[in-house]
Design a protein around this motif. Structure first.
Motif, PDB file in Angstrom:
ATOM      1  N   VAL A 191      28.864  35.410  34.194  1.00  0.00           N
ATOM      2  CA  VAL A 191      27.975  36.065  34.650  1.00  0.00           C
ATOM      3  C   VAL A 191      29.118  37.188  35.476  1.00  0.00           C
ATOM      4  O   VAL A 191      30.401  37.719  35.118  1.00  0.00           O
ATOM      5  CB  VAL A 191      29.035  34.739  36.035  1.00  0.00           C
ATOM      6  CG1 VAL A 191      28.773  35.650  37.481  1.00  0.00           C
ATOM      7  CG2 VAL A 191      28.172  33.571  35.934  1.00  0.00           C
ATOM      8  N   ALA A 192      28.274  38.341  35.381  1.00  0.00           N
ATOM      9  CA  ALA A 192      28.995  40.140  35.735  1.00  0.00           C
ATOM     10  C   ALA A 192      28.257  39.690  37.268  1.00  0.00           C
ATOM     11  O   ALA A 192      26.709  39.707  37.515  1.00  0.00           O
ATOM     12  CB  ALA A 192      28.021  41.313  34.527  1.00  0.00           C
ATOM     13  N   ILE A 193      28.588  40.649  38.092  1.00  0.00           N
ATOM     14  CA  ILE A 193      28.639  40.497  39.890  1.00  0.00           C
ATOM     15  C   ILE A 193      29.630  41.972  40.091  1.00  0.00           C
ATOM     16  O   ILE A 193      30.762  42.232  39.356  1.00  0.00           O
ATOM     17  CB  ILE A 193      29.062  39.387  40.540  1.00  0.00           C
ATOM     18  CG1 ILE A 193      28.612  37.995  40.721  1.00  0.00           C
ATOM     19  CG2 ILE A 193      28.792  39.622  42.159  1.00  0.00           C
ATOM     20  CD1 ILE A 193      29.391  36.721  40.135  1.00  0.00           C
ATOM     21  N   THR A 194      28.495  42.989  41.476  1.00  0.00           N
ATOM     22  CA  THR A 194      28.808  43.993  41.290  1.00  0.00           C
ATOM     23  C   THR A 194      28.701  43.736  42.982  1.00  0.00           C
ATOM     24  O   THR A 194      27.241  43.552  43.056  1.00  0.00           O
ATOM     25  CB  THR A 194      28.381  45.053  40.596  1.00  0.00           C
ATOM     26  OG1 THR A 194      28.604  45.325  39.220  1.00  0.00           O
ATOM     27  CG2 THR A 194      28.663  46.395  41.176  1.00  0.00           C
ATOM     28  N   ILE A 195      30.091  43.991  43.811  1.00  0.00           N
ATOM     29  CA  ILE A 195      29.617  44.051  45.454  1.00  0.00           C
ATOM     30  C   ILE A 195      29.652  45.381  45.581  1.00  0.00           C
ATOM     31  O   ILE A 195      31.082  46.307  45.535  1.00  0.00           O
ATOM     32  CB  ILE A 195      30.728  43.158  45.202  1.00  0.00           C
ATOM     33  CG1 ILE A 195      30.463  41.414  44.920  1.00  0.00           C
ATOM     34  CG2 ILE A 195      30.826  42.902  47.116  1.00  0.00           C
ATOM     35  CD1 ILE A 195      31.384  40.892  44.855  1.00  0.00           C
ATOM     36  N   THR A 196      29.149  46.191  45.623  1.00  0.00           N
ATOM     37  CA  THR A 196      28.841  47.859  46.664  1.00  0.00           C
ATOM     38  C   THR A 196      29.922  47.495  48.000  1.00  0.00           C
ATOM     39  O   THR A 196      28.573  46.951  48.468  1.00  0.00           O
ATOM     40  CB  THR A 196      28.398  48.855  46.566  1.00  0.00           C
ATOM     41  OG1 THR A 196      28.303  47.949  44.722  1.00  0.00           O
ATOM     42  CG2 THR A 196      28.648  49.412  46.480  1.00  0.00           C
ATOM     43  N   ASP A 197      30.062  48.170  48.978  1.00  0.00           N
ATOM     44  CA  ASP A 197      30.104  47.899  50.818  1.00  0.00           C
ATOM     45  C   ASP A 197      29.763  49.784  50.393  1.00  0.00           C
ATOM     46  O   ASP A 197      30.160  50.245  49.901  1.00  0.00           O
ATOM     47  CB  ASP A 197      31.530  47.497  51.238  1.00  0.00           C
ATOM     48  CG  ASP A 197      33.038  48.513  50.638  1.00  0.00           C
ATOM     49  OD1 ASP A 197      33.394  49.535  50.951  1.00  0.00           O
ATOM     50  OD2 ASP A 197      33.948  47.630  50.257  1.00  0.00           O
ATOM     51  N   GLN A 198      29.496  49.833  51.762  1.00  0.00           N
ATOM     52  CA  GLN A 198      29.805  51.233  52.280  1.00  0.00           C
ATOM     53  C   GLN A 198      30.587  52.186  53.261  1.00  0.00           C
ATOM     54  O   GLN A 198      30.621  53.132  54.051  1.00  0.00           O
ATOM     55  CB  GLN A 198      28.653  50.802  53.758  1.00  0.00           C
ATOM     56  CG  GLN A 198      27.539  50.801  52.900  1.00  0.00           C
ATOM     57  CD  GLN A 198      25.741  50.947  53.465  1.00  0.00           C
ATOM     58  OE1 GLN A 198      26.092  49.748  54.807  1.00  0.00           O
ATOM     59  NE2 GLN A 198      24.716  51.037  53.136  1.00  0.00           N
ATOM     60  N   GLY A 199      31.801  51.429  53.298  1.00  0.00           N
ATOM     61  CA  GLY A 199      33.099  51.966  53.986  1.00  0.00           C
ATOM     62  C   GLY A 199      33.807  52.899  52.751  1.00  0.00           C
ATOM     63  O   GLY A 199      33.304  53.590  51.479  1.00  0.00           O
ATOM     64  N   CYS A 200      34.781  53.319  53.182  1.00  0.00           N
ATOM     65  CA  CYS A 200      35.806  54.772  52.261  1.00  0.00           C
ATOM     66  C   CYS A 200      35.821  54.030  50.963  1.00  0.00           C
ATOM     67  O   CYS A 200      36.594  55.702  50.494  1.00  0.00           O
ATOM     68  CB  CYS A 200      36.806  55.668  53.796  1.00  0.00           C
ATOM     69  SG  CYS A 200      35.735  56.619  55.030  1.00  0.00           S
ATOM     70  N   GLY A 201      36.263  52.896  51.006  1.00  0.00           N
ATOM     71  CA  GLY A 201      36.651  53.052  49.698  1.00  0.00           C
ATOM     72  C   GLY A 201      38.609  52.855  49.357  1.00  0.00           C
ATOM     73  O   GLY A 201      39.368  53.433  50.547  1.00  0.00           O
ATOM     74  N   PHE A 202      39.621  52.019  48.876  1.00  0.00           N
ATOM     75  CA  PHE A 202      41.115  51.815  48.541  1.00  0.00           C
ATOM     76  C   PHE A 202      41.211  52.372  47.518  1.00  0.00           C
ATOM     77  O   PHE A 202      40.213  52.389  46.403  1.00  0.00           O
ATOM     78  CB  PHE A 202      41.403  50.619  49.506  1.00  0.00           C
ATOM     79  CG  PHE A 202      41.023  49.113  48.813  1.00  0.00           C
ATOM     80  CD1 PHE A 202      39.925  49.597  48.130  1.00  0.00           C
ATOM     81  CD2 PHE A 202      42.057  48.624  48.223  1.00  0.00           C
ATOM     82  CE1 PHE A 202      40.092  47.936  47.576  1.00  0.00           C
ATOM     83  CE2 PHE A 202      41.866  47.625  47.175  1.00  0.00           C
ATOM     84  CZ  PHE A 202      40.674  47.158  46.712  1.00  0.00           C
ATOM     85  N   ASP A 203      42.537  51.950  47.494  1.00  0.00           N
ATOM     86  CA  ASP A 203      43.077  52.260  46.201  1.00  0.00           C
ATOM     87  C   ASP A 203      44.007  50.438  45.626  1.00  0.00           C
ATOM     88  O   ASP A 203      44.978  50.544  46.369  1.00  0.00           O
ATOM     89  CB  ASP A 203      44.699  53.445  46.148  1.00  0.00           C
ATOM     90  CG  ASP A 203      45.338  53.642  44.323  1.00  0.00           C
ATOM     91  OD1 ASP A 203      44.962  52.467  43.909  1.00  0.00           O
ATOM     92  OD2 ASP A 203      46.673  54.107  44.653  1.00  0.00           O
ATOM     93  N   PRO A 204      43.299  49.838  44.857  1.00  0.00           N
ATOM     94  CA  PRO A 204      43.564  48.701  44.472  1.00  0.00           C
ATOM     95  C   PRO A 204      44.774  48.464  44.343  1.00  0.00           C
ATOM     96  O   PRO A 204      46.501  47.572  44.269  1.00  0.00           O
ATOM     97  CB  PRO A 204      42.723  48.335  43.437  1.00  0.00           C
ATOM     98  CG  PRO A 204      41.667  49.030  42.968  1.00  0.00           C
ATOM     99  CD  PRO A 204      41.627  50.859  43.835  1.00  0.00           C
ATOM    100  N   GLY A 205      45.181  50.089  43.397  1.00  0.00           N
ATOM    101  CA  GLY A 205      46.851  49.817  43.326  1.00  0.00           C
ATOM    102  C   GLY A 205      47.983  50.050  44.059  1.00  0.00           C
ATOM    103  O   GLY A 205      49.468  49.348  43.357  1.00  0.00           O
ATOM    104  N   ALA A 206      47.850  50.500  45.227  1.00  0.00           N
ATOM    105  CA  ALA A 206      48.268  50.741  45.951  1.00  0.00           C
ATOM    106  C   ALA A 206      48.846  49.214  47.054  1.00  0.00           C
ATOM    107  O   ALA A 206      49.471  48.773  47.812  1.00  0.00           O
ATOM    108  CB  ALA A 206      48.285  51.048  47.459  1.00  0.00           C
ATOM    109  N   VAL A 207      48.070  47.642  47.004  1.00  0.00           N
ATOM    110  CA  VAL A 207      47.946  46.725  47.143  1.00  0.00           C
ATOM    111  C   VAL A 207      49.706  45.839  46.161  1.00  0.00           C
ATOM    112  O   VAL A 207      49.519  45.823  45.555  1.00  0.00           O
ATOM    113  CB  VAL A 207      46.983  45.965  46.917  1.00  0.00           C
ATOM    114  CG1 VAL A 207      47.126  44.477  48.123  1.00  0.00           C
ATOM    115  CG2 VAL A 207      46.188  46.943  47.642  1.00  0.00           C
ATOM    116  N   PRO A 208      50.451  45.714  47.601  1.00  0.00           N
ATOM    117  CA  PRO A 208      51.191  45.307  47.040  1.00  0.00           C
ATOM    118  C   PRO A 208      50.814  43.714  46.803  1.00  0.00           C
ATOM    119  O   PRO A 208      50.324  43.662  46.284  1.00  0.00           O
ATOM    120  CB  PRO A 208      52.820  44.744  48.119  1.00  0.00           C
ATOM    121  CG  PRO A 208      51.797  45.475  49.887  1.00  0.00           C
ATOM    122  CD  PRO A 208      50.324  45.872  49.175  1.00  0.00           C
TER     123      PRO A 208
END
Lengths: 146, 114
Positions: A76-93
């Motif tokens: 199962v492959a799922i791609t979820i896209t929002d309309q926000g500015c985005g974020f850096d997943p590497g910066a999440v503690p």
């Protein structure tokens, strides 16, 4: 071999998200995914959509979330896209460290990575790709959680 | 995986503890209900809140967040939350997030009350 693919667009609303999630899970269960993989996909789907609505679109009713899927008995492959500015997943503690254990938020990305076989964000950080392979008789958690 | 049951939350008040029996799926649509109930119990200074997870088949980070929120609120008056009998997938989730370090897990409600 049955292959299902399509796209669903939902408004930035948790009830709309739940309905979309339930419809996708019905398809996945019908494809024969067992308890472990189905739990993993449901979890990742929920975390991805929740992040898109809450953090990506900021519950803005004028913004939508696109959920694209391609599923078969094998994966199962799922791609979820929002309309926000985005974020850096590497910066999440890391939410599993002692100092973060009591924080009520911040576990979504870690859970997606722990339960899915592949998790990739686009450069902007407003799209996540999730992949789960259907391996019978295994738990939902992938061996490689990096 | 069967389709999950609708989320239900039943409260059983005892002399020394309150037992919340959770059923179904505790995800993004249900976390607020769980959070509100835990906050209400914390505000009434319930010393021990027991979450019976026997019939709960799914929980996401939103549901976990609600439990942690309740834990933080309860701690203000030295109360605590104890978990009972999570099913294998839910237990694995608690272990993956290391929340088993925060919440003791008991086999039965009776053991959690004792």
């Amino acid at each position: 071999m049955t292959t299902l693919s399509g796209k669903v667009n939902i408004v930035s609303d948790l009830q709309a998200a739940k309905k979309a999630q339930a419809r996708l899970m019905d398809k996945i269960i019908a494809l024969g995914y067992g308890e472990g993989p189905a739990f993993a996909i449901k979890l990742a789907l929920e975390e991805g959509i929740n992040n898109a609505i809450k953090h990506g679109n900021g519950f803005d009713a004028s913004k939508s979330v696109e959920i694209a899927y391609n599923m078969s008995h094998q994966e199962v492959a799922i791609t979820i896209t929002d309309q926000g500015c985005g974020f850096d997943p590497g910066a999440v503690p890391d939410p599993t460290t002692d100092e973060n254990l009591e924080k009520p938020c911040g576990r979504g990305i870690m859970l997606m990575r722990a339960y899915m076989d592949e998790v990739r964000f686009n450069e902007q950080g407003n799209q996540v790709f999730l992949l789960k392979r259907n391996i019978p008789d295994t738990c939902g958690i992938s061996e490689d959680t990096s | 995986m069967k389709r999950p049951d609708k989320f239900e939350l039943n409260v059983h008040k005892g002399s020394t503890a309150v037992v919340l029996k959770l059923r179904g799926s505790a995800g993004m649509g249900e976390a607020d209900t769980l959070r509100a109930k835990l906050e209400e119990l914390a505000e009434t200074r319930t010393p021990v809140i027991i979450l019976d997870l026997t019939d709960m088949d799914f929980i996401s980070s939103a549901g976990l967040g609600a439990i942690i929120f309740g834990h933080l609120k309860s701690r203000h008056h030295r109360g605590e939350i104890r978990l009972v009998n999570p099913q294998p997938e839910v237990r694995r989730l608690l272990e993956t997030t290391r929340l088993t370090k925060l919440f003791p897990i008991y086999v039965t409600v009776e053991q959690a009350i004792a």
